[in-house]
Design a protein around this motif. Structure first.
Motif, short mmCIF file in Angstrom:
data_model
loop_
_atom_site.label_atom_id
_atom_site.label_comp_id
_atom_site.label_asym_id
_atom_site.label_seq_id
_atom_site.Cartn_x
_atom_site.Cartn_y
_atom_site.Cartn_z
N LYS A 146 0.83 -1.22 0.00
CA LYS A 146 0.00 0.00 0.00
C LYS A 146 0.85 1.25 0.00
N VAL A 147 0.19 2.36 -0.28
CA VAL A 147 0.82 3.66 -0.18
C VAL A 147 -0.22 4.58 0.47
N VAL A 148 0.24 5.35 1.47
CA VAL A 148 -0.69 6.20 2.21
C VAL A 148 -0.48 7.65 1.80
N ILE A 149 -1.52 8.24 1.23
CA ILE A 149 -1.41 9.61 0.71
C ILE A 149 -2.20 10.56 1.59
N TYR A 150 -1.56 11.67 1.94
CA TYR A 150 -2.19 12.69 2.79
C TYR A 150 -2.38 13.92 1.91
N ASN A 151 -3.63 14.26 1.61
CA ASN A 151 -3.86 15.25 0.57
C ASN A 151 -5.22 15.92 0.77
N TYR B 199 2.40 8.52 7.15
CA TYR B 199 2.01 8.85 5.79
C TYR B 199 3.21 8.67 4.85
N ASP B 200 2.94 8.22 3.63
CA ASP B 200 4.02 8.00 2.67
C ASP B 200 4.20 9.17 1.72
N ASN C 114 6.44 3.14 3.40
CA ASN C 114 6.49 2.54 2.06
C ASN C 114 7.18 3.47 1.07
N VAL C 115 8.45 3.71 1.32
CA VAL C 115 9.17 4.71 0.52
C VAL C 115 9.19 4.33 -0.96
N GLU C 116 9.41 3.03 -1.21
CA GLU C 116 9.51 2.60 -2.60
C GLU C 116 8.18 2.81 -3.33
N ASN C 117 7.09 2.44 -2.65
CA ASN C 117 5.77 2.63 -3.26
C ASN C 117 5.47 4.10 -3.49
N ALA C 118 5.95 4.93 -2.57
CA ALA C 118 5.73 6.37 -2.72
C ALA C 118 6.40 6.86 -4.00
N HIS C 119 7.61 6.38 -4.25
CA HIS C 119 8.29 6.77 -5.49
C HIS C 119 7.53 6.26 -6.71
#
Lengths: 367, 255
Positions: free
Chosen positions: A47-52, A96-97, A286-291
């Motif tokens: 997963k990737v957690v987005i704060y927006n 958050y990622d 999840n740094v890789e997923n964030a990229h």
């Protein structure tokens, strides 16, 4: 007021945590075992957690991302930069990622070590980005942030009530014939940008005398202002409550779909420019997923979808090339190069914000 | 003359309260996006809301949190009010004034302190932290509502019951509870409403996996609040109305 309280509280707490910095190494070592365990959940769904902001990324784009990569998107929302900053600060960059701070919040978070460097070699589509929106003062070299959407705060007018040729600069708003027809944003920095520029100063001033001069200017404008609105500034314009308003260009673009008489003007003193950028908080799991996600958003198709749905410009040359001609040539969404050059960004001013805030409160209190 | 003034005044107050709500309900059926003019009747916004998974989940999450938080706060708050009313103990004055202090504390202070506590205890942010946070700020309101009702009691009733041999528990179940029921119900409703529209505390104590409605709506400012929000608000209004009617009916039966 609420935003301001959130920021004040966060500053207060960051003051306390500075003192406890000596304890930090102990905490990091304590955290290491957890960090080594972290890859374990990788067997589960990625997963990737987005704060927006709510709906600030088209739903179709998010679905496409999950479909292609199998990475689930968890989308959390905030209602102001101040709230986002305060929460990430309090959680020490964990949870958050990806976050999407505006302009100088990138600078603030970078200075305070809340975000981590972007690994550009993981971003295959990095070349799609428009060099004109890169290397800005808030993040030279873009080591910590990747621009997503950008826009301006400038003047929208209703052609039916106001002669567009008579408004070419911010100072024109002071003319007596516009009394009672104006709307401004509920944003201290945006309004003082205008005040400072009209008073003949630079917009990121830290001198109290200059800020005071801007305050005097704005005070003279105050009786002419009918509406202060940041929640949906296009509505009073569409409804005809006001004829002139300082609003975001994306809002103006959306309003133009409803009313043909709306004209958007970039003034001579320059518009307020802002960029919302992707950043990766320091403690992201999840740094890789964030990229992967950022790279996906840099694709031309994703940028195109975002521009079309949100009415703000993505600094994505390849994406802009895919737009239909009418939108691509729309001066509201894509201002001319000289208008961009005249505009400028807010910078992080540290404690000087308190001075701005003081005079802003005085203005609002009608003094 | 007097009745005209009375009705006129009442009418004015009710108009002021209900006109905005009425406009919102009407606009939720308005095909025109910005609600400036009537663009024809439509269910389009309800349909859009129904198909908007993010908003649907957030609305359901909000209802769950509010119902759970209001119910727990009501139970704890009622017991606390009874304790404050009936028993003498050390620190009672301090405790009751602290209830008021926590009502007056700015929300942002409570929000940040709760977040710090959750982080220190290692509680994962999400449903649990949200419910605990909401119970915390609802609690004083229930205590105050129930306590002021109990204060109006004739204490002799309780003494008489004890004289006649009633146990503590039957005094509670047969006398205190039925008499305090209207206050308990209003405490629940108050908590439910407070919890349902809370933004500040929720923004801090919720985690990424658990989104609630008010936060999502507030966060829409960047792209403009969509008319689907009118539709959600109308649905929530109906839900609240149903709850009020149910509570009124329940209370009437008890008379």
């Amino acid at each position: 007021m609420k935003k301001w309280l959130a920021l004040a509280a966060a500053l207060l707490i960051s003051g306390c945590s500075d003192k406890s910095e000596t304890q930090a190494p102990a905490e990091t070592t304590a955290a290491t075992p957890a960090a080594t365990e972290a890859p374990a959940p990788a067997t589960g769904p990625q997963k990737v957690v987005i704060y927006n902001w709510t709906e600030y990324i088209p739903a179709a784009v998010l679905e496409q991302f999950t479909k292609e990569t199998g990475i689930e998107v968890e989308y959390a929302t905030y209602e102001s930069n101040e709230a986002m900053y305060a929460k990430i600060k309090l959680m020490e960059g964990k949870g958050y990622d990806i976050a999407v701070p505006s302009t100088f919040y990138v600078e603030k978070m970078r200075k305070e070590g809340l975000i981590q460097p972007i690994k550009k070699d993981l971003l295959a589509n990095y070349g799609n980005l428009d060099a004109n929106m890169m290397n800005k003062p808030y993040d030279p070299n873009n080591d910590f942030s990747v621009p997503y959407l950008w826009g301006a705060t400038s003047i929208a007018i209703n052609n039916k009530d106001v002669d567009a040729s008579k408004i070419t600069k911010w100072a024109d708003l002071w003319k007596p014939e516009y009394a009672g027809k104006l709307m401004i944003m509920d944003d201290v920095r945006d309004n003082f940008y205008v005040g400072l520029r009209v008073a003949g100063f630079q917009n990121n001033s830290t001198s109290e005398d200059e800020i005071k001069a801007a305050y005097e200017k704005l005070k003279a404008l105050w009786p002419s202002i009918k509406v202060i609105n940041s929640d949906s500034p296009k509505t009073p314009l569409i409804q005809g409550n006001v004829s002139i308003g300082a609003i975001w260009n994306g809002e103006a673009y959306m309003a133009q779909q409803e009313m043909e008489d709306l004209q958007y003007i970039y003034p001579e003193e320059g518009a307020v420019l802002w960029v919302d950028s992707f950043v990766i908080p320091k403690g992201a799991a999840n740094v890789e997923n964030a990229h992967k996600f950022i790279d996906f958003m840099l694709r031309a198709e994703s940028a195109k979808a975002a521009i079309e749905e949100l009415g703000y410009a993505a600094p994505n040359t390849a994406g802009i090339a895919l737009l239909d001609e009418a939108l691509r040539n729309n001066k509201t969404v894509f201002p001319a190069a000289e208008d961009i050059a005249k505009g400028s960004f807010h910078q992080d001013l540290g404690d000087t914000v308190l001075v701005y805030e003081k005079y802003w409160e005085l203005l609002k209190a009608g003094q | 003359m007097a009745p005209i003034f009375r009705w006129g005044f009442m009418g004015l107050v009710l108009t002021l309260i209900y006109i905005p709500i009425l406009v919102l309900v009407v606009n939720s059926f308005n095909a025109s996006k910005y609600g400036i003019k009537w663009g024809g009747f439509t269910f389009k916004w309800y349909e859009k809301f129904w198909n908007n998974d993010g908003l649907m989940t957030a609305a359901l999450n909000s209802l769950t949190v509010s119902i759970v938080a209001a119910s727990v706060a009501t139970v704890i708050g009622t017991l606390a009010a009874v304790a404050l009313h009936r028993y003498q103990f050390k620190g009672k004055a301090l405790l009751s004034s602290m209830v008021f202090v926590s009502m007056l504390t700015p929300e942002i202070v409570m929000a940040i302190s709760l977040l710090i506590v959750f982080m220190a205890l290692g509680i994962k942010l999400g449903f649990i932290s949200l419910v605990i946070g909401h119970i915390t700020f609802c609690l004083p309101f229930v205590i105050v509502a129930v306590y002021s009702r109990l204060k109006g009691f004739d204490m002799k009733m309780l003494e008489a019951a004890r004289d006649l041999g009633a146990s503590e528990s039957s005094i509670f179940w047969k006398i205190i509870l039925p008499l305090a029921l209207p206050a308990i119900a209003s405490g629940w409703l108050l908590s439910f409403t407070l919890s349902l529209d809370d933004v500040i505390v929720s923004a801090f104590v919720t985690g990424p996996g658990y989104e609630i409605l008010p936060l999502k709506v507030y966060s829409m400012v960047r792209v403009g609040v969509s008319p689907e929000v009118n539709a959600i608000s109308t649905i929530l209004l109906v839900v609240s109305l149903v709850l009020v009617v149910i509570s009124q009916l329940l209370l009437r039966e008890d008379k």
